[in-house]
Design a protein around this motif. Structure first.
Motif, PDB file in Angstrom:
ATOM      1  N   ASP A  66       0.817  -1.327   0.134  1.00 30.26           N
ATOM      2  CA  ASP A  66       0.016  -0.029  -0.038  1.00 30.26           C
ATOM      3  C   ASP A  66       0.854   1.360   0.079  1.00 30.26           C
ATOM      4  O   ASP A  66       0.441   2.265  -0.458  1.00 30.26           O
ATOM      5  CB  ASP A  66      -1.011   0.076   1.268  1.00 30.26           C
ATOM      6  CG  ASP A  66      -1.834  -1.101   1.214  1.00 30.26           C
ATOM      7  OD1 ASP A  66      -2.379  -1.533   0.341  1.00 30.26           O
ATOM      8  OD2 ASP A  66      -1.926  -1.762   2.381  1.00 30.26           O
ATOM      9  N   ILE A  67       2.009   1.396   0.764  1.00 25.67           N
ATOM     10  CA  ILE A  67       2.818   2.422   0.921  1.00 25.67           C
ATOM     11  C   ILE A  67       3.702   2.778  -0.271  1.00 25.67           C
ATOM     12  O   ILE A  67       3.654   3.451  -1.236  1.00 25.67           O
ATOM     13  CB  ILE A  67       3.555   2.620   1.995  1.00 25.67           C
ATOM     14  CG1 ILE A  67       2.545   2.552   3.311  1.00 25.67           C
ATOM     15  CG2 ILE A  67       4.241   3.681   2.425  1.00 25.67           C
ATOM     16  CD1 ILE A  67       2.994   2.332   4.641  1.00 25.67           C
ATOM     17  N   ALA A  68       4.604   1.744  -0.657  1.00 27.72           N
ATOM     18  CA  ALA A  68       5.675   1.653  -1.621  1.00 27.72           C
ATOM     19  C   ALA A  68       5.196   1.906  -3.159  1.00 27.72           C
ATOM     20  O   ALA A  68       5.553   2.826  -3.858  1.00 27.72           O
ATOM     21  CB  ALA A  68       6.465   0.578  -1.494  1.00 27.72           C
ATOM     22  N   ALA A  70       2.421   3.548  -3.805  1.00 36.42           N
ATOM     23  CA  ALA A  70       1.578   4.920  -3.941  1.00 36.42           C
ATOM     24  C   ALA A  70       2.591   6.094  -4.074  1.00 36.42           C
ATOM     25  O   ALA A  70       2.449   7.168  -3.604  1.00 36.42           O
ATOM     26  CB  ALA A  70       0.750   4.863  -2.576  1.00 36.42           C
ATOM     27  N   ILE A  71       3.148   5.719  -5.261  1.00 38.94           N
ATOM     28  CA  ILE A  71       4.065   7.035  -5.497  1.00 38.94           C
ATOM     29  C   ILE A  71       4.054   7.086  -7.106  1.00 38.94           C
ATOM     30  O   ILE A  71       3.442   6.458  -7.859  1.00 38.94           O
ATOM     31  CB  ILE A  71       5.396   6.419  -5.376  1.00 38.94           C
ATOM     32  CG1 ILE A  71       6.229   5.438  -6.097  1.00 38.94           C
ATOM     33  CG2 ILE A  71       5.763   6.447  -3.661  1.00 38.94           C
ATOM     34  CD1 ILE A  71       7.419   5.258  -5.782  1.00 38.94           C
ATOM     35  N   ILE A  72       4.998   8.152  -7.740  1.00 36.16           N
ATOM     36  CA  ILE A  72       5.045   8.062  -8.902  1.00 36.16           C
ATOM     37  C   ILE A  72       6.624   8.028  -9.267  1.00 36.16           C
ATOM     38  O   ILE A  72       7.433   8.832  -8.560  1.00 36.16           O
ATOM     39  CB  ILE A  72       4.927   9.521  -9.803  1.00 36.16           C
ATOM     40  CG1 ILE A  72       3.127   9.910  -9.907  1.00 36.16           C
ATOM     41  CG2 ILE A  72       5.301   9.569 -11.291  1.00 36.16           C
ATOM     42  CD1 ILE A  72       2.748  11.267 -10.335  1.00 36.16           C
ATOM     43  N   ALA A  73       7.082   6.851  -9.550  1.00 35.61           N
ATOM     44  CA  ALA A  73       8.511   6.503  -9.345  1.00 35.61           C
ATOM     45  C   ALA A  73       9.369   7.474 -10.181  1.00 35.61           C
ATOM     46  O   ALA A  73       9.084   7.623 -11.461  1.00 35.61           O
ATOM     47  CB  ALA A  73       8.711   5.012 -10.005  1.00 35.61           C
ATOM     48  N   CYS A  74      10.508   7.839  -9.568  1.00 35.73           N
ATOM     49  CA  CYS A  74      11.340   8.794 -10.205  1.00 35.73           C
ATOM     50  C   CYS A  74      12.600   8.147 -10.747  1.00 35.73           C
ATOM     51  O   CYS A  74      13.432   8.843 -11.546  1.00 35.73           O
ATOM     52  CB  CYS A  74      11.818   9.934  -8.985  1.00 35.73           C
ATOM     53  SG  CYS A  74      12.784   9.386  -7.664  1.00 35.73           S
ATOM     54  N   ASP A  75      12.946   7.013 -10.453  1.00 34.68           N
ATOM     55  CA  ASP A  75      14.172   6.360 -11.055  1.00 34.68           C
ATOM     56  C   ASP A  75      13.997   5.404 -11.955  1.00 34.68           C
ATOM     57  O   ASP A  75      14.293   4.445 -12.190  1.00 34.68           O
ATOM     58  CB  ASP A  75      14.515   5.510  -9.932  1.00 34.68           C
ATOM     59  CG  ASP A  75      13.851   4.639  -9.213  1.00 34.68           C
ATOM     60  OD1 ASP A  75      12.625   4.563  -9.426  1.00 34.68           O
ATOM     61  OD2 ASP A  75      14.206   3.539  -8.611  1.00 34.68           O
TER      62      ASP A  75
END
Length: 456
Positions: A66-68, A70-75
């Motif tokens: 749920d946490i990891a 919930a992003i827009i990955a920058c790498d």
């Protein structure tokens, strides 16, 4: 309830964590993802922090499920919206060890090894910039902290040179300077002298003219030059600004947080002529030197000047200063005391891959920016705003307004093609592509441009 002491290793949890680290590091390309939903995150996190605690594997599952994500990955090469963080695999690995060893970098007394390695990395940056052997500094959290710390030294040094006779210190800046510069001036009680930039770059002649016209020019103690503006990747006239700074007795601070990596790239190195004359310089390895968050290098031509301003003195700190002039405490060179050894990932990467490895990665992103510019210029209905100097490309699609660009941006993210965002240029909305991932390809650029090509 978890009955294990927090300082006793849970071997099963450790294996799960390290297995997941290896899985993530082994991905050929990190998924872009689309961000997080506020209500869903609130639901998943509800009640997790309790007096009794929870099963470790259950909490790890929440993080992974749920946490990891919930992003827009920058790498990933598909992240083109901001100046992203693209850490190398080697720099990530050493970052894991830094946490495992609980390393910090406050003082030489407590952390001689990490401080020595960080200083070696700082030396590599100083040498690439052409700074003298006397140059040194420390690593801070980012350009914002670096700019604040450097401008505090600039203020105090300027007041000292003027015998304290200054109504309110001022700093010459441009409208294209990073937003953190204005915040730093506000915090430090300084005022900006805005230098006009018709071509979105400060020129030495423009600075000289702005000083000549200002009735309070004697209150100007410093100038902030930018080596790679965030919005367009343009460089100020560093050599010309250095000439005026020397003539007027100004501290010259160069904000190269984004663009400073270009000092390693022969194809653009000439654009940085004059950076070697800076009194202070900020370069963010977490932007374009392939290091993890958070890491910015802050360098001073004469570090002792900064030490006199930043060193914190108290009875409980006497021990870290007892070594006299030979002691190098990173805490003495910026507005901080406790700090992690955030420069070690850069050191590790430089030691393994060499400066040539970094040169090649940076040159690839520069060549991809030029390729994108050429593709845009050759596409009917698209207009290149300006030739890229570094790795930012601005362009417009004929007839589009802000809403059109936002719909385009949302569609690309939804379809997982790329994360791009519009910006403004001379009051008009434009598209902006920023390349810092060394594995960006022509195929990916073609894919993105095809989504905005009026002929398709």
């Amino acid at each position: 309830m978890n009955g294990t002491s927090m300082h006793t290793l849970d071997h099963k949890l450790a294996r799960l964590v390290f297995d997941e680290c290896l899985r993530q590091l082994s991905l050929d390309e990190v998924p872009l993802k689309t961000g997080g939903d506020r209500e869903r995150l609130a639901e998943k996190l509800a009640g997790l922090i309790t007096p009794a605690g929870n099963d470790p594997q259950a909490v790890l599952s929440v993080f992974l499920r749920d946490i990891a994500p919930a992003i827009i990955a920058c790498d990933t090469p598909r992240f083109m919206a901001f100046v992203s963080c693209v850490p190398s695999k080697t720099s990530i690995l050493i970052d894991v060890l830094i946490s495992c060893f609980a390393l910090h970098g406050i003082s030489w007394l407590e952390a001689a090894g990490p401080v020595a390695a960080e200083n070696q990395a700082l030396r590599a940056l100083a040498d690439a910039a052409g700074l003298p052997a006397s140059a040194g500094g420390c690593f801070v959290s980012g350009g914002t902290s670096g700019n604040l710390s450097a401008l505090l030294v600039a203020r105090d040094a300027g007041l000292s040179r003027r015998g304290g006779q200054c109504a309110r210190p001022r700093v010459a800046v441009t409208a294209d300077a990073h937003a953190s510069v204005g915040k730093a001036l506000h915090l430090l009680g300084m005022q900006p002298l805005l230098v006009p930039t018709p071509e979105h770059r400060m020129m030495g002649a423009g600075l000289r003219d702005a000083l000549a016209r200002d009735p309070h020019r004697d209150d100007v103690v410093a100038v902030v030059a930018t080596a790679g503006t965030t919005n367009a990747g343009l460089l100020d006239d560093l050599a010309g600004i250095a000439d005026v700074a020397q003539e007027a007795g100004l501290w010259m601070h160069v904000d190269a947080a984004y663009g400073g990596a270009g000092i390693f790239a022969p194809s653009v190195r000439e654009l940085f002529t004059g950076i070697e004359r800076a009194d202070s310089l900020v370069i963010d390895p977490h932007k374009w030197l392939f290091s993890p968050f958070d890491c910015a290098a802050l360098l001073y031509r004469e570090p002792r000047t900064a030490q006199r301003v930043h060193a914190q003195r108290a009875s409980y700190l006497d021990a870290i200063h007892d070594g006299g002039g030979d002691v190098w405490n990173p805490s003495d060179y910026a507005y901080h005391l406790t700090r992690r050894s955030r420069g070690l990932p850069l050191w590790f990467g430089l030691a393994i891959h060499g400066t040539d490895g970094y040169r090649d990665g940076i040159e690839n992103t520069l060549s991809m920016a030029r390729y994108a510019a050429d593709r845009i210029a050759a596409t009917e209905g698209l207009t290149l705003v300006c030739q890229p100097e570094l790795s930012v490309v601005l362009f417009r699609r004929d007839g589009w307004d802000w809403d059109d660009y936002e719909r385009w941006s949302a569609r690309l993210l939804e379809e997982q093609i790329a994360f791009v965002l519009p910006t403004s240029w001379q009051g008009e909305p434009v598209a902006r592509l920023c390349f810092v991932h060394p594995e960006t390809s022509k195929q990916l650029i073609d894919e993105v441009i095809a989504t905005i090509d009026p002929a398709l």
